[in-house]
Design an enzyme around this catalytic site. Sequence first.
Site, PDB file in Angstrom:
ATOM      1  N   GLU A 284       0.766  -1.177  -0.119  1.00 19.74           N
ATOM      2  CA  GLU A 284      -0.216   0.090  -0.006  1.00 19.74           C
ATOM      3  C   GLU A 284       0.900   1.250   0.098  1.00 19.74           C
ATOM      4  O   GLU A 284       0.585   2.219  -0.808  1.00 19.74           O
ATOM      5  CB  GLU A 284      -0.930   0.211   1.129  1.00 19.74           C
ATOM      6  CG  GLU A 284      -1.976   1.052   1.082  1.00 19.74           C
ATOM      7  CD  GLU A 284      -3.209   0.799   2.183  1.00 19.74           C
ATOM      8  OE1 GLU A 284      -4.364   0.251   1.992  1.00 19.74           O
ATOM      9  OE2 GLU A 284      -2.890   0.825   3.406  1.00 19.74           O
ATOM     10  N   GLU A 287       2.168   1.745  -3.293  1.00 18.06           N
ATOM     11  CA  GLU A 287       0.929   2.193  -4.378  1.00 18.06           C
ATOM     12  C   GLU A 287       0.774   3.659  -4.085  1.00 18.06           C
ATOM     13  O   GLU A 287       0.450   4.356  -5.001  1.00 18.06           O
ATOM     14  CB  GLU A 287      -0.038   1.226  -4.033  1.00 18.06           C
ATOM     15  CG  GLU A 287      -1.483   1.940  -4.820  1.00 18.06           C
ATOM     16  CD  GLU A 287      -2.701   1.108  -4.280  1.00 18.06           C
ATOM     17  OE1 GLU A 287      -3.663   0.975  -5.180  1.00 18.06           O
ATOM     18  OE2 GLU A 287      -2.643   0.199  -3.296  1.00 18.06           O
ATOM     19  N   CYS A 310      -8.215  -2.042   3.904  1.00 16.20           N
ATOM     20  CA  CYS A 310      -8.287  -3.031   5.117  1.00 16.20           C
ATOM     21  C   CYS A 310      -9.522  -3.608   5.645  1.00 16.20           C
ATOM     22  O   CYS A 310      -9.696  -4.855   5.930  1.00 16.20           O
ATOM     23  CB  CYS A 310      -7.382  -2.725   5.904  1.00 16.20           C
ATOM     24  SG  CYS A 310      -5.863  -2.497   5.654  1.00 16.20           S
ATOM     25  N   SER A 330      -7.334   1.750  -2.605  1.00 15.73           N
ATOM     26  CA  SER A 330      -6.174   0.978  -2.700  1.00 15.73           C
ATOM     27  C   SER A 330      -6.384  -0.557  -3.399  1.00 15.73           C
ATOM     28  O   SER A 330      -7.546  -1.090  -2.698  1.00 15.73           O
ATOM     29  CB  SER A 330      -5.466   0.863  -1.439  1.00 15.73           C
ATOM     30  OG  SER A 330      -4.285  -0.107  -1.476  1.00 15.73           O
ATOM     31  N   LYS A 369     -15.496  -9.969   8.228  1.00 15.21           N
ATOM     32  CA  LYS A 369     -14.388 -10.787   7.440  1.00 15.21           C
ATOM     33  C   LYS A 369     -14.908 -12.211   7.133  1.00 15.21           C
ATOM     34  O   LYS A 369     -14.295 -12.872   6.268  1.00 15.21           O
ATOM     35  CB  LYS A 369     -13.123 -10.991   8.699  1.00 15.21           C
ATOM     36  CG  LYS A 369     -12.488  -9.779   8.857  1.00 15.21           C
ATOM     37  CD  LYS A 369     -11.510  -9.490   7.766  1.00 15.21           C
ATOM     38  CE  LYS A 369     -10.777  -8.127   7.947  1.00 15.21           C
ATOM     39  NZ  LYS A 369     -10.161  -7.620   6.780  1.00 15.21           N
ATOM     40  N   GLU A 372     -16.042 -11.065   3.750  1.00 11.74           N
ATOM     41  CA  GLU A 372     -14.746 -10.966   2.897  1.00 11.74           C
ATOM     42  C   GLU A 372     -14.252 -12.279   2.378  1.00 11.74           C
ATOM     43  O   GLU A 372     -13.933 -12.225   1.152  1.00 11.74           O
ATOM     44  CB  GLU A 372     -13.909  -9.998   3.389  1.00 11.74           C
ATOM     45  CG  GLU A 372     -12.406  -9.774   2.813  1.00 11.74           C
ATOM     46  CD  GLU A 372     -11.326  -9.178   3.528  1.00 11.74           C
ATOM     47  OE1 GLU A 372     -10.989  -7.749   2.960  1.00 11.74           O
ATOM     48  OE2 GLU A 372     -11.102  -9.606   4.587  1.00 11.74           O
ATOM     49  N   GLU A 377     -13.531 -12.877  -5.854  1.00 12.84           N
ATOM     50  CA  GLU A 377     -12.314 -12.427  -6.199  1.00 12.84           C
ATOM     51  C   GLU A 377     -11.042 -13.225  -5.382  1.00 12.84           C
ATOM     52  O   GLU A 377     -10.041 -13.101  -5.757  1.00 12.84           O
ATOM     53  CB  GLU A 377     -12.248 -11.031  -6.355  1.00 12.84           C
ATOM     54  CG  GLU A 377     -12.296 -10.462  -5.084  1.00 12.84           C
ATOM     55  CD  GLU A 377     -13.723  -9.926  -4.847  1.00 12.84           C
ATOM     56  OE1 GLU A 377     -13.994  -8.705  -4.259  1.00 12.84           O
ATOM     57  OE2 GLU A 377     -14.841 -10.383  -5.377  1.00 12.84           O
ATOM     58  N   CYS A 514     -10.661  -1.660  14.691  1.00 14.86           N
ATOM     59  CA  CYS A 514     -10.830  -3.258  15.045  1.00 14.86           C
ATOM     60  C   CYS A 514     -11.252  -3.786  16.354  1.00 14.86           C
ATOM     61  O   CYS A 514     -11.806  -4.726  16.824  1.00 14.86           O
ATOM     62  CB  CYS A 514      -9.660  -4.086  14.402  1.00 14.86           C
ATOM     63  SG  CYS A 514      -9.628  -3.817  12.557  1.00 14.86           S
TER      64      CYS A 514
END
Length: 585
Positions: A284, A287, A310, A330, A369, A372, A377, A514
């Site tokens: 990141e 990037e 994230c 990102s 999560k 996710e 993908e 978190c």
Amino acid sequence: MRMIRLKIDGKIVLAPEGTTILNAALKAGIHIPHLCYMQMDDIGYKNNCASCRVCVVEVKGMNRLLPSCTTPIVEGMEVVTNSLQVMQKRRMVVELMLSDHPKDCLICGKNGECELQKLAISFGLREMRFEGKEAVHDMQHSISITRDITKCIMCRRCETMCGDIQTCGILTGIDRGFNVVVNTAFNRNLIETDCTFCGQCVAVCPVGALYETDNSFKLSRDLINPNKKVIVQVAPAVRVAIGELFGIPAGTNSTGKMVTALKKLGFDGVFDTNFAADITIMEEATELKHRLDDYLAGKQDVKLPLYTSCCPSWVRFAELNFPEILDNLSTTRSPQQIFGSLAKHVWAEKMGIDKKDLVCVSIMPCISKKYEASREEFTVEQNPDVDYSLTTRELGRILKQYNIDFNSLQESEFDSPMGKSTGAADIFGRTGGVMEAASRTLYEWATGTKLEDVDFIPMRGFEEVRVAEVKVGNEVLRLAVVHGLGAARKVVEKIKAGEENFHAVEVMACKGGCVGGGGQPYHHGNFDIVKTRAAAIQNIDYHKEIRTSHNNRYVIDLYRESLGKPYGVMTHKLFHTHYIDRKNK
């Protein structure tokens, strides 16, 4: 501020004008039972619908009982919280509530944590005087959240959190009279709505109407399968909260005991998501540096600000509400998904394990999560990089089921090399941590000089939006840290309107980051617990020998031996992703 003087149960109490009787009593150490009400001033959350009436009190001069959660104090007020009339009314309210509530407490998703259950215990209820008809609704399962709205008590906490704080507006009161519940429009499954699966509705629900979809049985089944190699990764926020489930004070760093416990469960490898977090920063930060270099070189249509990626709830929120900014997100995957890809496509090959026989499990503070890990993908040839995720609460339940005495465990270390990390990875667990970790690396890469002080204090705190200016060479970078989806919405809209300008923005869906995730031990409205966890995360960072991700020698070796350069061809394949416009779908 004007102070008001009143009496509560004969005790003189002073409280600021505008305070409710309930808050004045609680701050004075006088407990008034309550159910629908919960206030967390730190995050601007106040639910005062006064629907349950459990908190009623007597006020001298009034001919009826008043709900203490919505009644403001006045000078000279005399309040009685424990008269015979009050106690009888409270008991009757709870009994009536239970008459229309399922009695399957033993298999309820909130058994042991249910606030209604605790009230019934405190009132000593042992029989039902009222036997009424029970409303029945179908249970709904999604990949992250299970809804059993038959148990809804109309406290509307979830509605306030979803609508007012997160601005998603998925849950609302529907129907009338006996059948009224908080539900989705047209009773749709959450996956068919604009739900982001942040889990904050689960975190505030006092009963078993909302809870995380449980993957415990999957784990037990895989651990006893001799044909499977099962490995686990653990997020940074878990280690400062897991102890709460075993009576250990909030914020205690239980890393060593947690690792020992996981090894006792029989995992073939116990690793740290922090290792992947260090890789996340490598990707990141590179990037962001590329985008900044293009911007400073005068190139057109450079996508700034760069938003962090994230948090899967934030990503889904952007896909559903702001598809026009998806090119600004990102492309770097979250640490959970970077670890899964690394495990399945690099580590498994080195270890001579067929990735089809490898089960990668994550322990996360986050309900989202689970969602996710299921995204298409992140699946290759029908094999997901992360097979499934468990919350901190699920891990606690499993350890208790397996009769593992957490408090008496000796400490041990994560397995190497995917258990070695820096302090920069630890702070991923609190709001502002990702931006601070990226800034530490970006600064040293851009200037070629070592940071003497790696602490970026302006990025810390609990204000919903924090702005920091970091001078890198001759350029001053303007960086923002945001927590809470409602706050994120306001920031994105200001940027789109040209009212704000940033080079990079960190967004976390949950207040506090978190550490305040929807899968953490319930804090029951005490946000000080979330602050304590965040402080513990920071303390871990302070005590790490290496506090910058790009100086993790194990990560450096991995790039040299297997990955090539950061943001290169190999890492794009393994550690980067794309996003989907879901607004019109």
